[in-house]
Write a protein that holds these residues in place. Structure first.
Motif, PDB file in Angstrom:
ATOM      1  N   LEU A 151       0.831  -1.194   0.000  1.00  0.00           N
ATOM      2  CA  LEU A 151       0.000   0.000   0.000  1.00  0.00           C
ATOM      3  C   LEU A 151       0.872   1.253   0.000  1.00  0.00           C
ATOM      4  O   LEU A 151       1.885   1.302   0.707  1.00  0.00           O
ATOM      5  N   LEU A 189      -5.639   3.231   5.810  1.00  0.00           N
ATOM      6  CA  LEU A 189      -4.879   2.042   5.393  1.00  0.00           C
ATOM      7  C   LEU A 189      -4.052   1.483   6.543  1.00  0.00           C
ATOM      8  O   LEU A 189      -3.871   0.268   6.659  1.00  0.00           O
ATOM      9  N   VAL A 197      -8.659  -2.166   0.272  1.00  0.00           N
ATOM     10  CA  VAL A 197      -7.445  -2.775  -0.267  1.00  0.00           C
ATOM     11  C   VAL A 197      -7.796  -3.438  -1.595  1.00  0.00           C
ATOM     12  O   VAL A 197      -8.805  -4.140  -1.713  1.00  0.00           O
ATOM     13  N   SER A 235      -3.325   1.087  -3.831  1.00  0.00           N
ATOM     14  CA  SER A 235      -3.117  -0.346  -3.593  1.00  0.00           C
ATOM     15  C   SER A 235      -2.263  -0.884  -4.738  1.00  0.00           C
ATOM     16  O   SER A 235      -2.757  -1.125  -5.835  1.00  0.00           O
TER      17      SER A 235
END
Length: 615
Positions: free
Chosen positions: A435, A446, A478, A525
């Motif tokens: 990420l 995140l 995600v 992502s």
């Protein structure tokens, strides 16, 4: 068991090691034979373990750091009654639980995958830290090492860390059999050479004849009674012990015994001894995990916030909501902002100092006990620990890793501090999640999401402040992405992540003034990648430009290409990445020199549009 019975058990372990390797036609029986007496005494008299309940919080933990000696471990499982003789002889065969080097994927009694030497003791330190500082439990951690692996620097990172933390619940047992893979080890049978080194790091040392079961028994007892410091038992042994053709002979590493039947007869024949390992004492349930409402920090659009700051603040908030979150630092917490967690949850903060291998190993060890570790350092320095990350994936370990100060955008510090390989490194790890957020609210969301994922999770953060693009209510699943600019007149798509998102937006504004409309995708992502959005962009705009503050190989550009690996037509693609060797300069100068700033992106877009028109 009395001494005679212990010797018989050790012989059985040798015989079964020979048999397993012979059945496989490969393996390391001689490395197993040297440590058989050590294993027999440990199993019979000192290990407290309920094989029927491997997750019992009171169980001792055993790590076979010399993982190539797996025949010995599987022979011990047979003696303990959890592997039968038929399964023992499936060693190294397809579909067998008994792999060439042990992993916990199918064997619940294996703490961590081993085989890459020098990792068992560092992970054992992590497990022992969990026992002392997190679980507050009385279990002991036993690590069986080979003498060859003591040449690994990671062993001495572990040794210093264990002594600094006064881990008297940790015992390293070193099988000093003198022989490595290609010949004699550096110090041979000089036990005192090893003892001096461990003593210098603050360990209690015990030197012993490793084939004298009575002496070994006393040594283990001494380790259990030692307080205030870890203990190392240095056992002088002979590789291939018990068989004249193999005992203390070079050139036999990693090979089955040449005449297995003759060797088995010399060892006294096949036995079928069964033993009951001591049960652990009654213990309370594994650490309680208080939970609360997660209240992540909130940032207003237009604020200037570094993603590393948002990471630290989100991590501290996550620590209030989840009592199982632990942070492991590489002595840069003030820079990565992991120190925000340390100030609010000091009891769950482990400082490993400048020892990145031990940092990742400690995270793996802590994870084996059910905690959720976040290991944090500069992205550039994680390359030192790549093998530990790789082996963590083999173990199926669940760890969160943060790499800060990524890319040339850190500015004047220069190339030694710039993580430019980290995306490639973590994308290549089996089952990983990668990420790369561009703003504070995205980073906070995140950071929290990582705790609920499996496997190796990597979050890349940046040093400099950046405008907040998203509101605090925005969600970032995600595997997703965000389309920040889009119209039916888009001529191409800019795909960016992290710092280059802001450059791509500035380039899009500049291009719009020239009458060129472009789409902008924030591909936060990086793995898993949002194939659907990328394919739609390719179909609707025909051209893609990827922009990354990372080397060209293995990063964002390659992640985008993966979206078109199913045989469909690949769009026209231009990849902007760091291809120069940076020096010291301001962040703005660095981005321009690398050709990934707004001006460079706009120039590449104009050229691509012109070429498309000509064609």
């Amino acid at each position: 068991m009395n001494n005679e019975q212990l010797t018989e058990l050790a012989q059985q372990l040798r015989v079964d090691s020979v048999r397993a390797a012979a059945a496989a036609g490969s393996g390391h029986p001689t490395s197993s034979m040297s440590a058989a007496d050590l294993m027999a005494v440990l199993l019979a008299h000192h290990l407290r373990y309920d094989f029927a309940r491997p997750q019992d919080p009171a169980n001792d933990r055993f790590v076979l750091s010399k993982g190539h000696a797996s025949p010995l471990l599987y022979a011990a499982y047979k003696a303990a009654g959890v592997v039968d003789d038929e399964e023992l002889l499936t060693f190294r065969s397809q579909g067998s639980r008994l792999e060439g080097h042990p992993t916990p994927r199918q064997l619940p009694w294996v703490e961590t995958a081993t085989g890459s030497l020098g990792q068992g003791l560092p992970v054992g330190v992590g497990i022992a830290l969990a026992g002392k500082r997190l679980d507050h439990a009385d279990y002991r951690v036993w690590v069986l090492c080979g003498d060859s692996e003591l040449a690994e620097g990671s062993v001495w990172e572990a040794a210093e860390h264990a002594a600094y933390e006064n881990l008297d619940n940790l015992t390293a047992v070193v099988d000093v059999n003198r022989l490595g893979q290609r010949g004699a080890t550096r110090h041979g049978h000089d036990l005192d050479a090893y003892a001096r080194r461990f003593k210098a790091f603050g360990w209690h040392t015990v030197e012993v004849e490793g084939h004298d079961v009575e002496a070994v028994d006393r040594a283990f007892g001494e380790a259990r009674s030692t307080t205030g410091q870890p203990t190392v038992i240095l056992a002088r042994t002979l590789k291939g012990k018990g068989v004249k053709a193999t005992e203390d002979r070079e050139g036999l590493h990693g090979k089955p015994v040449k005449d297995a039947d003759e060797a088995i007869e010399e060892l006294g024949g096949v036995r079928d001894l069964r033993m009951t390992v001591q049960s652990p004492p009654e213990a309370r349930a594994l650490h309680s995990v208080p939970t609360g409402t997660l209240e992540l920090p909130r940032y207003e659009k237009g604020d200037e916030v570094a993603t590393r700051n948002a990471f630290g603040e989100a991590l501290a908030a996550l620590g209030h909501a989840r009592g199982d979150v632990v942070v492991v630092d590489g002595e840069v917490g003030d820079s990565t902002r992991a120190e925000f967690f340390a100030k609010e949850h000091p009891e769950r903060y482990i400082e490993c100092y400048i020892a990145e291998q031990q940092m990742i190993a400690a995270a793996v060890g802590v994870a084996t006990r059910g905690w959720v570790p976040y290991a944090s350092t500069f992205a550039a320095f994680l390359s030192r620990a790549h093998d530990f990350v790789r082996m963590a994936a083999v173990s199926g370990a669940g760890i969160c890793v943060n790499g800060s100060h990524a890319g040339v955008s850190i500015g004047q510090d220069g190339p030694s501090q710039m993580g430019l390989e980290d995306l490639a490194m973590f994308r290549s790890v089996y089952g990983s999640t990668v990420l790369y957020p561009c703003d504070a609210n995205q980073t906070a969301k995140l950071t929290a999401a990582m705790a609920g994922l499996d496997g190796i999770r990597y979050l890349r953060t940046s040093r400099g402040e950046a405008p907040v693009l998203y509101g605090p209510e925005e969600e970032f699943p995600v595997g997703g992405s965000k389309v920040l600019r889009s119209s039916e007149e888009d001529r191409l798509t800019l795909v960016a992540a992290g710092v280059t998102v802001h450059e791509a937006l500035a380039a899009a504004d500049s291009l719009a003034e020239s009458g060129i409309r472009v789409r902008v995708v924030d591909l936060y992502s990086v793995k898993p990648v949002d194939r659907r959005t990328l394919r739609e962009a390719a179909e609707q705009t025909g051209c893609l430009i990827t922009v990354e503050d990372h080397h060209e190989e293995g990063g964002l550009g390659d992640a985008v290409l993966d979206a078109f690996g199913d045989g469909r037509p690949v769009p026209r693609l231009v990849r902007l990445a760091v291809r120069n060797m940076p020096g010291s300069a301001s962040p703005e100068e660095q981005l321009h020199a690398a050709g990934i700033d707004a001006e460079s992106i706009a120039a590449a877009a104009r050229l691509l549009v012109e070429q498309a028109v000509v064609r």
